[in-house]
Design an enzyme around this catalytic site. Structure first.
Site, PDB file in Angstrom:
ATOM      1  N   PHE B  95      -1.254   5.116   0.604  1.00 19.91           N
ATOM      2  CA  PHE B  95      -1.004   3.758   1.092  1.00 19.91           C
ATOM      3  C   PHE B  95      -2.150   3.339   2.000  1.00 19.91           C
ATOM      4  O   PHE B  95      -2.838   4.204   2.560  1.00 19.91           O
ATOM      5  CB  PHE B  95       0.317   3.723   1.873  1.00 19.91           C
ATOM      6  CG  PHE B  95       1.253   2.669   1.370  1.00 19.91           C
ATOM      7  CD1 PHE B  95       1.951   2.844   0.197  1.00 19.91           C
ATOM      8  CD2 PHE B  95       1.419   1.473   2.063  1.00 19.91           C
ATOM      9  CE1 PHE B  95       2.805   1.870  -0.278  1.00 19.91           C
ATOM     10  CE2 PHE B  95       2.272   0.489   1.592  1.00 19.91           C
ATOM     11  CZ  PHE B  95       2.971   0.687   0.419  1.00 19.91           C
ATOM     12  N   GLN B 215      -0.006 -10.681  10.340  1.00 19.39           N
ATOM     13  CA  GLN B 215      -0.546  -9.952   9.196  1.00 19.39           C
ATOM     14  C   GLN B 215      -0.470 -10.751   7.900  1.00 19.39           C
ATOM     15  O   GLN B 215       0.605 -11.225   7.525  1.00 19.39           O
ATOM     16  CB  GLN B 215       0.212  -8.641   9.002  1.00 19.39           C
ATOM     17  CG  GLN B 215      -0.282  -7.849   7.792  1.00 19.39           C
ATOM     18  CD  GLN B 215       0.193  -6.417   7.820  1.00 19.39           C
ATOM     19  OE1 GLN B 215       1.302  -6.123   7.412  1.00 19.39           O
ATOM     20  NE2 GLN B 215      -0.633  -5.518   8.320  1.00 19.39           N
ATOM     21  N   HIS B 217      -0.830 -10.122   4.075  1.00 16.75           N
ATOM     22  CA  HIS B 217      -0.884  -9.040   3.092  1.00 16.75           C
ATOM     23  C   HIS B 217      -1.843  -9.481   1.991  1.00 16.75           C
ATOM     24  O   HIS B 217      -1.771 -10.618   1.530  1.00 16.75           O
ATOM     25  CB  HIS B 217       0.519  -8.807   2.522  1.00 16.75           C
ATOM     26  CG  HIS B 217       0.636  -7.552   1.718  1.00 16.75           C
ATOM     27  ND1 HIS B 217      -0.007  -7.389   0.518  1.00 16.75           N
ATOM     28  CD2 HIS B 217       1.299  -6.397   1.950  1.00 16.75           C
ATOM     29  CE1 HIS B 217       0.270  -6.184   0.047  1.00 16.75           C
ATOM     30  NE2 HIS B 217       1.061  -5.556   0.907  1.00 16.75           N
ATOM     31  N   LEU B 227       5.296 -10.815  -2.826  1.00 15.56           N
ATOM     32  CA  LEU B 227       4.529  -9.614  -2.557  1.00 15.56           C
ATOM     33  C   LEU B 227       4.345  -8.721  -3.777  1.00 15.56           C
ATOM     34  O   LEU B 227       5.287  -8.454  -4.519  1.00 15.56           O
ATOM     35  CB  LEU B 227       5.263  -8.823  -1.475  1.00 15.56           C
ATOM     36  CG  LEU B 227       4.486  -7.650  -0.889  1.00 15.56           C
ATOM     37  CD1 LEU B 227       3.305  -8.162  -0.105  1.00 15.56           C
ATOM     38  CD2 LEU B 227       5.401  -6.837   0.010  1.00 15.56           C
ATOM     39  N   GLU B 230       1.465  -2.798  -1.729  1.00 18.35           N
ATOM     40  CA  GLU B 230       0.270  -1.979  -1.585  1.00 18.35           C
ATOM     41  C   GLU B 230       0.399  -0.699  -2.415  1.00 18.35           C
ATOM     42  O   GLU B 230      -0.599  -0.051  -2.727  1.00 18.35           O
ATOM     43  CB  GLU B 230       0.159  -1.617  -0.096  1.00 18.35           C
ATOM     44  CG  GLU B 230      -1.205  -1.276   0.387  1.00 18.35           C
ATOM     45  CD  GLU B 230      -1.229  -1.315   1.915  1.00 18.35           C
ATOM     46  OE1 GLU B 230      -1.613  -2.348   2.460  1.00 18.35           O
ATOM     47  OE2 GLU B 230      -0.848  -0.327   2.551  1.00 18.35           O
ATOM     48  N   ARG B 261      -4.694  -3.647   5.772  1.00 22.53           N
ATOM     49  CA  ARG B 261      -4.438  -4.966   5.187  1.00 22.53           C
ATOM     50  C   ARG B 261      -5.335  -6.067   5.749  1.00 22.53           C
ATOM     51  O   ARG B 261      -5.772  -6.952   5.013  1.00 22.53           O
ATOM     52  CB  ARG B 261      -2.974  -5.334   5.414  1.00 22.53           C
ATOM     53  CG  ARG B 261      -2.070  -4.469   4.574  1.00 22.53           C
ATOM     54  CD  ARG B 261      -0.618  -4.689   4.890  1.00 22.53           C
ATOM     55  NE  ARG B 261       0.191  -3.830   4.032  1.00 22.53           N
ATOM     56  CZ  ARG B 261       1.496  -3.643   4.185  1.00 22.53           C
ATOM     57  NH1 ARG B 261       2.139  -4.249   5.184  1.00 22.53           N
ATOM     58  NH2 ARG B 261       2.154  -2.864   3.357  1.00 22.53           N
ATOM     59  N   HIS B 327       2.758 -12.008   5.958  1.00 21.18           N
ATOM     60  CA  HIS B 327       3.685 -10.926   5.638  1.00 21.18           C
ATOM     61  C   HIS B 327       4.438 -10.382   6.840  1.00 21.18           C
ATOM     62  O   HIS B 327       5.630 -10.093   6.758  1.00 21.18           O
ATOM     63  CB  HIS B 327       2.887  -9.796   4.983  1.00 21.18           C
ATOM     64  CG  HIS B 327       3.719  -8.659   4.492  1.00 21.18           C
ATOM     65  ND1 HIS B 327       4.763  -8.847   3.611  1.00 21.18           N
ATOM     66  CD2 HIS B 327       3.682  -7.330   4.751  1.00 21.18           C
ATOM     67  CE1 HIS B 327       5.314  -7.671   3.352  1.00 21.18           C
ATOM     68  NE2 HIS B 327       4.688  -6.740   4.040  1.00 21.18           N
ATOM     69  N   ARG B 368      -0.594  -3.928  11.490  1.00 12.69           N
ATOM     70  CA  ARG B 368       0.333  -2.856  11.138  1.00 12.69           C
ATOM     71  C   ARG B 368      -0.090  -2.178   9.843  1.00 12.69           C
ATOM     72  O   ARG B 368      -0.514  -2.850   8.902  1.00 12.69           O
ATOM     73  CB  ARG B 368       1.749  -3.426  10.966  1.00 12.69           C
ATOM     74  CG  ARG B 368       2.750  -2.395  10.485  1.00 12.69           C
ATOM     75  CD  ARG B 368       4.150  -2.941  10.400  1.00 12.69           C
ATOM     76  NE  ARG B 368       4.345  -3.927   9.355  1.00 12.69           N
ATOM     77  CZ  ARG B 368       4.442  -3.652   8.052  1.00 12.69           C
ATOM     78  NH1 ARG B 368       4.317  -2.408   7.621  1.00 12.69           N
ATOM     79  NH2 ARG B 368       4.655  -4.618   7.176  1.00 12.69           N
TER      80      ARG B 368
END
Lengths: 233, 553
Positions: B95, B215, B217, B227, B230, B261, B327, B368
């Site tokens: 990830f 954030q 994404h 979404l 990831e 991200r 996100h 994050r």
């Protein structure tokens, strides 16, 4: 393009009975019917009520009957409704609270009665319990259930037999009966071995046809029947 | 669940609890189990700190990483159906930003259940909570916090089905109201994510922390913002620009498409700005065609179906058009490590806790890492619960003030009485556009001040907002108008915090201050509502093991 909607309306506090109201909205082919509903609500008529949240088929809020078929408004695209009129109605077999919003209490209570949580008396190890990929794979399809109730609302048996546990609850029963970590296999099967349990299902396949998460619902119910015959009969 | 045995607990939710947005988390939950390859919690902690561009409070990152494996085993014992390795352990995958040996190479740390990890965790926890006897108030919307001499003594809550306004008298409240991505035009967030709890805390005089860190994404479905996890890149997916190049090699030579991200979103927007979007347009491609049908079906089936349903694309044969989508909010209500909400003097605010996205520990700092938010919920949600059990032993019942629901009833009456005025959606649409255009991935002073002027204009207009539905039953028209007050208040807090931070760090990128500036800006922003508008001040970052250094991947 323009889309014509005919939408079920009913506010029990004001209306004597249900009626249909017509709306026309401009929409792009790739848009969701939920986008159209939102446009109607925001731009034309704020009194229209429906549930929605994630907008992409994960939360299970916006199940409704669309041109006769139960599905999620957020998974139905405008381009697939090249018809003179799109008819939106609340999920059949459910009590209408307002417009497209139905009472889900009994449906959710049915899920709770199936005990949708792991039952195990054995003290777990310090780390994870072991489960083979094959054992885990049995759950792959049923864990997709989002409780949208499209299956139960489409099931002719559920319409006529209020006591039938219904396809969604059976999917959740399957989820735990075939989880190798659950220790109440027998008792869970006994709970379903009943005329209003698995045996009420007569393979209409409507649940499977409408499931927005493509869960093989009927097949799962039949596997439960087979498991009952194999292990407790 | 921690307090179910020692108190009468009400779970109040604006949607049926399993329809909440944690259920949309796809990719997984991080923990250094080491099931696929050697791993250590120190590496996880380091990745969290570096991923957050050295703004995370390192004591929080340490607890997260250290307690992670225990939390995962607890979830597994409760029944979460994680995918498995060949030898029956919990399977893990790569990830963004998660590495081995302090940044050397990508590591498999994300525990997952296909690409519906959030939903199965939410389902498991919810039914366990019901089992424990929590009282569930489903489709009850929080409208106001009841304060008495700076203590929260209850809540004012609106029941959707009946239109009744209820007063919940309480000794303790835990806010878990999630994020507010709906401030932006393009977002992966659900319609319910309107930041109600965060705004109510702000309105009550509690400062909000690090609000400028929003954030984006990298891989939202083009035009829709839905979404694409990831995990798609964790399983080997590749981003390509209009020339067909794997452009992330340029921006993050070591871990490429698995960079954090903020970096990937900036890279995508840079490619687009420099004319290398697909056909020169404002999106790039996420290529999964080389992963094979089986892997997509087994590990990425939900996102494959999203591509099919919304784009008519079969990801085994065609790439998916993607663009950054709002996100996650790193900022929120400041709390200590036990979930207690902190006031402007860093003192616990009696009776009030917060956990999850609405809270700011600060664990995620300026950005994050993927798979750290589900872990945040179960690690720090539990710690908050444990703290509440302790506090309940000595916290007395305090009588609420007279008619605490008056302000809410007044507001509802006002909204229903107005026959003319702007519709909420017009203002909401304008807000979401200006936030997207001027306060998203790239930011610059002039455009931020323009955005602030516009948001303040919209706040003025909001005073005249009118609704169609004057009924009592499922009046979402009314609630959407109420939610807009929260969104506008939070939009202002984001912009003001962003204007004040004159550096670039994590998700906050200032074109006029493109460098990170640890000397002046290694500190947390706090913004507080006053009668003269928002007031900004700062507090230090807790640094323990890892001194800030340049952030390269």
């Amino acid at each position: 393009m323009e889309l014509h909607f005919k939408i079920f309306r009913f506010d029990p506090q004001v209306d004597r009975g249900p009626y249909f109201k017509h709306y026309t909205v401009a929409a792009e082919p790739e848009e969701r019917l939920l986008d159209c509903l939102n446009r109607i609500k925001w731009e034309q008529d704020g009194t229209l009520s429906y549930r929605m949240s994630c907008g992409h088929g994960v939360c299970g809020s916006d199940g409704m009957k669309i041109n006769g078929t139960c599905r999620l408004a957020c998974q139905a695209l405008v381009k697939d409704y090249q018809c003179p009129e799109v008819v939106l109605e609340p999920l059949p077999g459910f009590k209408v609270l307002k417009d497209l919003v139905v009472d889900m209490e009994l449906f959710l209570e049915g899920i709770r009665l199936i005990r949708p949580h792991l039952l195990s008396q054995t003290h777990p190890p310090e780390r994870e319990r072991k489960q083979t990929p094959e054992e885990r794979k049995r759950l792959d399809e049923v864990i997709r259930c989002i409780l949208c109730a499209c299956c139960t609302a489409s099931c002719p048996v559920s319409w006529s037999n209020q006591k039938y546990v219904g396809p969604a609850a059976l999917v959740w029963a399957f989820r735990y009966i075939f989880d190798s970590r659950d220790e109440e296999h027998q008792k869970r099967l006994q709970q379903l071995d009943h005329p209003d349990g698995v045996w009420a299902c007569v393979n209409h396949f409507e649940c499977t046809r409408v499931c927005p998460k493509e869960i093989p619902v009927t097949k799962s119910i039949n596997l439960l029947k087979r498991e009952i015959e194999k292990t407790i009969r | 669940m921690e307090i179910a045995a020692s108190a009468d607990v009400a779970l109040i939710s604006k949607v049926y609890p399993t329809r909440s947005h944690s259920g949309a988390a796809q990719g997984g939950i991080a923990a250094a189990l080491g099931n696929e390859e050697p791993d250590s919690w120190e590496w996880h902690m380091y990745d969290t700190v570096k991923g957050g561009d050295y703004l995370p409070d390192q004591d929080a990152a340490e607890i997260l990483a250290q307690d992670g494996p225990r939390a995962i085993y607890e979830l597994e014992h409760m029944g979460v159906p994680f995918n498995r390795t060949a030898d029956g352990k919990i399977a893990q995958r790569a990830f963004g930003g998660h590495t081995s040996n302090f940044g050397q190479a990508a590591i498999k740390r994300a525990c997952h259940a296909a690409d519906r990890s959030g939903r199965v965790i939410l389902d498991t926890l919810y039914w366990a909570a019901v089992q424990k006897g929590l009282k569930v108030y489903s489709e009850f919307q929080l409208i106001d916090l009841i304060l008495k001499e700076k203590q929260v003594v209850g809540l004012v809550v609106y029941e959707l089905a009946t239109g009744e306004v209820h007063v919940f008298h309480s000794r303790m409240v835990l806010l878990a109201t999630g994020g507010f991505g709906k401030v932006y035009k393009t977002t992966s967030n659900c319609f319910a994510n309107t930041g109600d709890g965060v705004y109510l805390a702000y309105r009550a005089g509690i400062p909000l922390e690090d609000m400028e860190f929003v954030q984006f994404h990298p891989t939202g479905i083009y035009g829709l913002g839905i979404l694409i996890s990831e995990a798609a890149r964790g399983e080997g997916g590749i981003l390509r620009n209009g020339c067909g190049d794997r452009f992330m090699e340029k921006y993050a030579p070591t871990i490429k498409d698995l960079a954090p991200r903020d970096m990937v979103s900036r890279a995508i927007d840079t490619e687009i700005r420099e004319g290398r979007g697909i056909d020169g347009r404002d999106f790039v491609h996420l290529d999964l065609t080389h992963l094979g049908k089986e892997r997509l079906a087994e590990k990425l089936s939900d996102i494959s179906s999203f591509a099919k349903i919304y784009l008519g694309i079969d990801p085994t044969r065609e790439p998916i058009p993607v663009q950054p989508t709002c996100h996650y909010m790193m900022g929120g209500i400041p709390t200590n490590l036990e979930g207690q909400v902190l006031d402007h003097q860093q003192q616990p605010f009696p009776g009030l806790c917060a956990a999850g996205e609405c809270a700011c520990l600060s664990l995620h700092g300026a950005n994050r890492l993927g798979c750290n938010s589900l872990l945040d919920l179960v690690v720090f949600g539990r710690l908050a619960g444990k703290r509440m059990v302790q506090d309940l032993k000595h916290l007395p019942w305090s009588e609420p003030p007279r008619k605490p629901e008056e302000r809410t009833l007044e507001k509802i009456k006002d909204l229903k009485a107005r026959s003319r005025g702007e519709k909420a959606f017009v203002l909401r649409k304008a807000m979401r556009k200006v936030m997207m255009d001027d306060c998203s991935v790239f930011r610059v002073k002039d455009r931020l001040s323009g955005a602030l002027t516009e948001i303040r204009r919209l706040k003025g207009e909001y005073e005249k907002v009118a609704i169609d539905d004057h009924g009592l039953c499922f009046n979402s028209d009314l609630l959407e108008a109420v939610e807009l007050e929260s969104l506008l208040g939070l939009a202002e807090a984001i912009i003001v915090s962003a204007m004040n931070r004159q550096e670039s760090r994590g998700a906050h990128y200032r074109e006029d201050y493109p460098e990170r500036d640890d000397h002046n800006w290694l500190k947390h922003t706090l913004i507080r509502k006053t009668d003269n508008g928002p007031e900004v001040f700062y507090k230090p970052v807790t640094i323990t093991r890892f001194q800030p250094k340049a952030r390269a991947y």
